[in-house]
Design an enzyme around this catalytic site. Sequence first.
Site, PDB file in Angstrom:
ATOM      1  CG  ASP A 127      16.627  -8.204 -41.903  1.00 11.91           C
ATOM      2  OD1 ASP A 127      16.033  -7.516 -42.745  1.00 11.91           O
ATOM      3  OD2 ASP A 127      16.758  -7.860 -40.708  1.00 11.91           O
ATOM      4  CD  GLN A 157      24.203 -11.296 -46.821  1.00 15.13           C
ATOM      5  OE1 GLN A 157      24.585 -12.400 -47.211  1.00 15.13           O
ATOM      6  NE2 GLN A 157      24.071 -11.006 -45.534  1.00 15.13           N
ATOM      7  NE  ARG A 178      16.041  -4.547 -46.781  1.00 15.04           N
ATOM      8  CZ  ARG A 178      15.866  -5.170 -45.611  1.00 15.04           C
ATOM      9  NH1 ARG A 178      16.739  -6.050 -45.167  1.00 15.04           N
ATOM     10  NH2 ARG A 178      14.795  -4.909 -44.895  1.00 15.04           N
ATOM     11  CB  ALA A 183      26.049  -6.285 -42.285  1.00 18.04           C
ATOM     12  CG  HIS A 221      23.882   4.126 -46.084  1.00 22.11           C
ATOM     13  ND1 HIS A 221      24.181   2.848 -45.685  1.00 22.11           N
ATOM     14  CD2 HIS A 221      22.738   4.468 -45.472  1.00 22.11           C
ATOM     15  CE1 HIS A 221      23.249   2.425 -44.855  1.00 22.11           C
ATOM     16  NE2 HIS A 221      22.365   3.383 -44.707  1.00 22.11           N
ATOM     17  NE  ARG A 282      24.295  -7.309 -38.226  1.00 24.27           N
ATOM     18  CZ  ARG A 282      23.646  -8.026 -37.318  1.00 24.27           C
ATOM     19  NH1 ARG A 282      24.270  -8.957 -36.629  1.00 24.27           N
ATOM     20  NH2 ARG A 282      22.360  -7.833 -37.099  1.00 24.27           N
ATOM     21  NE  ARG A 283      24.713  -1.144 -39.700  1.00 23.33           N
ATOM     22  CZ  ARG A 283      24.182  -2.362 -39.895  1.00 23.33           C
ATOM     23  NH1 ARG A 283      23.155  -2.756 -39.198  1.00 23.33           N
ATOM     24  NH2 ARG A 283      24.687  -3.190 -40.782  1.00 23.33           N
TER      25      ARG A 283
HETATM   26  P1  FDA Z   1      29.489   1.285 -47.771  1.00 25.77           P
HETATM   27  O1  FDA Z   1      29.821   0.434 -46.603  1.00 25.77           O
HETATM   28  O2  FDA Z   1      30.445   1.322 -48.896  1.00 25.77           O
HETATM   29  O3  FDA Z   1      29.219   2.748 -47.230  1.00 25.77           O
HETATM   30  C1  FDA Z   1      28.952   3.853 -48.086  1.00 25.77           C
HETATM   31  C2  FDA Z   1      28.848   5.096 -47.227  1.00 25.77           C
HETATM   32  O4  FDA Z   1      27.720   4.985 -46.345  1.00 25.77           O
HETATM   33  C3  FDA Z   1      30.027   5.313 -46.271  1.00 25.77           C
HETATM   34  O5  FDA Z   1      31.058   5.978 -46.925  1.00 25.77           O
HETATM   35  C4  FDA Z   1      29.368   6.133 -45.164  1.00 25.77           C
HETATM   36  O6  FDA Z   1      29.199   7.463 -45.573  1.00 25.77           O
HETATM   37  C5  FDA Z   1      27.991   5.530 -45.071  1.00 25.77           C
HETATM   38  N1  FDA Z   1      27.934   4.441 -44.062  1.00 25.77           N
HETATM   39  C6  FDA Z   1      27.833   3.119 -44.306  1.00 25.77           C
HETATM   40  N2  FDA Z   1      27.750   2.422 -43.145  1.00 25.77           N
HETATM   41  C7  FDA Z   1      27.816   3.347 -42.154  1.00 25.77           C
HETATM   42  C8  FDA Z   1      27.760   3.245 -40.734  1.00 25.77           C
HETATM   43  N3  FDA Z   1      27.632   2.060 -40.118  1.00 25.77           N
HETATM   44  N4  FDA Z   1      27.851   4.381 -40.015  1.00 25.77           N
HETATM   45  C9  FDA Z   1      27.964   5.595 -40.616  1.00 25.77           C
HETATM   46  N5  FDA Z   1      28.004   5.743 -41.978  1.00 25.77           N
HETATM   47  C10 FDA Z   1      27.919   4.636 -42.726  1.00 25.77           C
HETATM   48  N6  FDA Z   1      23.088  -6.389 -44.390  1.00 25.77           N
HETATM   49  C11 FDA Z   1      22.921  -7.720 -44.346  1.00 25.77           C
HETATM   50  O7  FDA Z   1      23.908  -8.458 -44.335  1.00 25.77           O
HETATM   51  N7  FDA Z   1      21.663  -8.246 -44.296  1.00 25.77           N
HETATM   52  C12 FDA Z   1      20.550  -7.478 -44.337  1.00 25.77           C
HETATM   53  O8  FDA Z   1      19.435  -7.996 -44.324  1.00 25.77           O
HETATM   54  C13 FDA Z   1      20.716  -6.064 -44.385  1.00 25.77           C
HETATM   55  N8  FDA Z   1      19.637  -5.226 -44.390  1.00 25.77           N
HETATM   56  C14 FDA Z   1      19.838  -3.888 -44.667  1.00 25.77           C
HETATM   57  C15 FDA Z   1      18.738  -3.049 -44.870  1.00 25.77           C
HETATM   58  C16 FDA Z   1      18.944  -1.735 -45.267  1.00 25.77           C
HETATM   59  C17 FDA Z   1      17.748  -0.868 -45.502  1.00 25.77           C
HETATM   60  C18 FDA Z   1      20.254  -1.244 -45.455  1.00 25.77           C
HETATM   61  C19 FDA Z   1      20.502   0.150 -45.927  1.00 25.77           C
HETATM   62  C20 FDA Z   1      21.337  -2.048 -45.190  1.00 25.77           C
HETATM   63  C21 FDA Z   1      21.147  -3.360 -44.779  1.00 25.77           C
HETATM   64  N9  FDA Z   1      22.221  -4.192 -44.515  1.00 25.77           N
HETATM   65  C22 FDA Z   1      22.019  -5.553 -44.424  1.00 25.77           C
HETATM   66  C23 FDA Z   1      23.570  -3.623 -44.292  1.00 25.77           C
HETATM   67  C24 FDA Z   1      24.411  -3.634 -45.548  1.00 25.77           C
HETATM   68  O9  FDA Z   1      24.777  -4.939 -45.889  1.00 25.77           O
HETATM   69  C25 FDA Z   1      25.695  -2.805 -45.352  1.00 25.77           C
HETATM   70  O10 FDA Z   1      26.457  -3.412 -44.342  1.00 25.77           O
HETATM   71  C26 FDA Z   1      25.462  -1.351 -44.986  1.00 25.77           C
HETATM   72  O11 FDA Z   1      24.387  -0.827 -45.712  1.00 25.77           O
HETATM   73  C27 FDA Z   1      26.714  -0.502 -45.313  1.00 25.77           C
HETATM   74  O12 FDA Z   1      27.030  -0.606 -46.654  1.00 25.77           O
HETATM   75  P2  FDA Z   1      26.706   0.515 -47.774  1.00 25.77           P
HETATM   76  O13 FDA Z   1      25.944  -0.156 -48.854  1.00 25.77           O
HETATM   77  O14 FDA Z   1      26.046   1.683 -47.190  1.00 25.77           O
HETATM   78  O15 FDA Z   1      28.110   0.858 -48.412  1.00 25.77           O
END
Ligand code: FDA
Length: 304
Positions: A127, A157, A178, A183, A221, A282-283
């Site tokens: 990660d 990232q 990946r 985050a 997502h 973070r979530r």
């Molecule tokens: P964005 O934040 O724009 O969200 C798009 C949509 O996804 C939202 O409109 C909502 O519908 C949904 N969504 C997103 N987050 C949500 C939440 N917390 N609760 C409910 N719905 C949500 N980061 C990092 O810094 N280091 C890492 O190693 C990882 N590893 C990792 C693995 C995997 C498999 C994933 C999917 C993500 C990570 N992340 C991560 C987290 C990543 O950086 C990021 O913070 C989250 O995926 C949210 O961003 P989105 O790309 O989903 O887009």
Amino acid sequence: MFSLLARSVTLKRFASRYGMTPNGFARRFIAGETITEAIEAARATQGRGMHVALDYLGESVNTTKAAIAASREYVQLMETIVASGIERNISLKLTQLGLTIDKATCVDNLRRILEPAARHEFFVRIDMESSRYTQLTLDVFETVWSLDFRNVGIALQSSLHRTEQDVRRMNELGARVRLVKGAYKEPASVAFQQKADVDAAYTRQMRLLLDRGVYPAIATHDEEIIAETRSYAAERTIGHDRFEFQMLYGIRRDLQTSLVAEGYRMRVYIPFGKEWFPYFMRRLGERPANVGFVLRALLGEKSG
Ligand code: FDA
């Protein structure tokens, strides 16, 4: 605000008490505190036609003893995974293995995991943590890569200004990436501050990875980016087996299911363990609406 909350001892105590009860609010995002619960969640996920990656939560370990203990726990965990028959794929954080102590300690601990992982045909994803550790994390990654470990990949990232270069470097090495948005709250000196800029960078890097990367993981997502990935891959006749989508446990299950129904590979990242609080925060931080959901669950829990 969330980093302040994340450091609050009172909130942590409160969350620890109510978050992981059988209907606890943290269970939406975390499979449980034990490996048995994580394996159960992994079986259910595989039953929905998806792949899994198990993440034993833990970070910012600051003694050598604790970092060695974490690497031993990962080795035991792999044995349990092998015995269970679920897919052999794990994810970990280097600050759990001593990165904050020194690089050599971290490399030693990572090797303690990668050696049995290679024997048992595990894939191990590193990660990416806050920008304070980006260069160190990549240095450790390149060290184990130079030692011929190939069962290992990295997360990058797109929010960081440096990432395009890092993607190119990983493509040059032939390492699996990946791609995530990031985050962690980062300063403007190192990261884009506007969502539109992060998304544009993500799209550029997704294309670089699809064109020249090795089996990239598009971990998001975000429906627009997913649609863009699909059309870019289709235009270039990049088969569904040359990349995968990844999402987090408990987030956009509907989208996970529909992508699988359309023949895409989907891997769900399944976090578990007692150290779930920073991950959980973070979530929450990503989506303010989640705070309301937790408060409602808390009120229900306490009155119920
Ligand atoms: P964005 O934040 O724009 O969200 C798009 C949509 O996804 C939202 O409109 C909502 O519908 C949904 N969504 C997103 N987050 C949500 C939440 N917390 N609760 C409910 N719905 C949500 N980061 C990092 O810094 N280091 C890492 O190693 C990882 N590893 C990792 C693995 C995997 C498999 C994933 C999917 C993500 C990570 N992340 C991560 C987290 C990543 O950086 C990021 O913070 C989250 O995926 C949210 O961003 P989105 O790309 O989903 O887009």
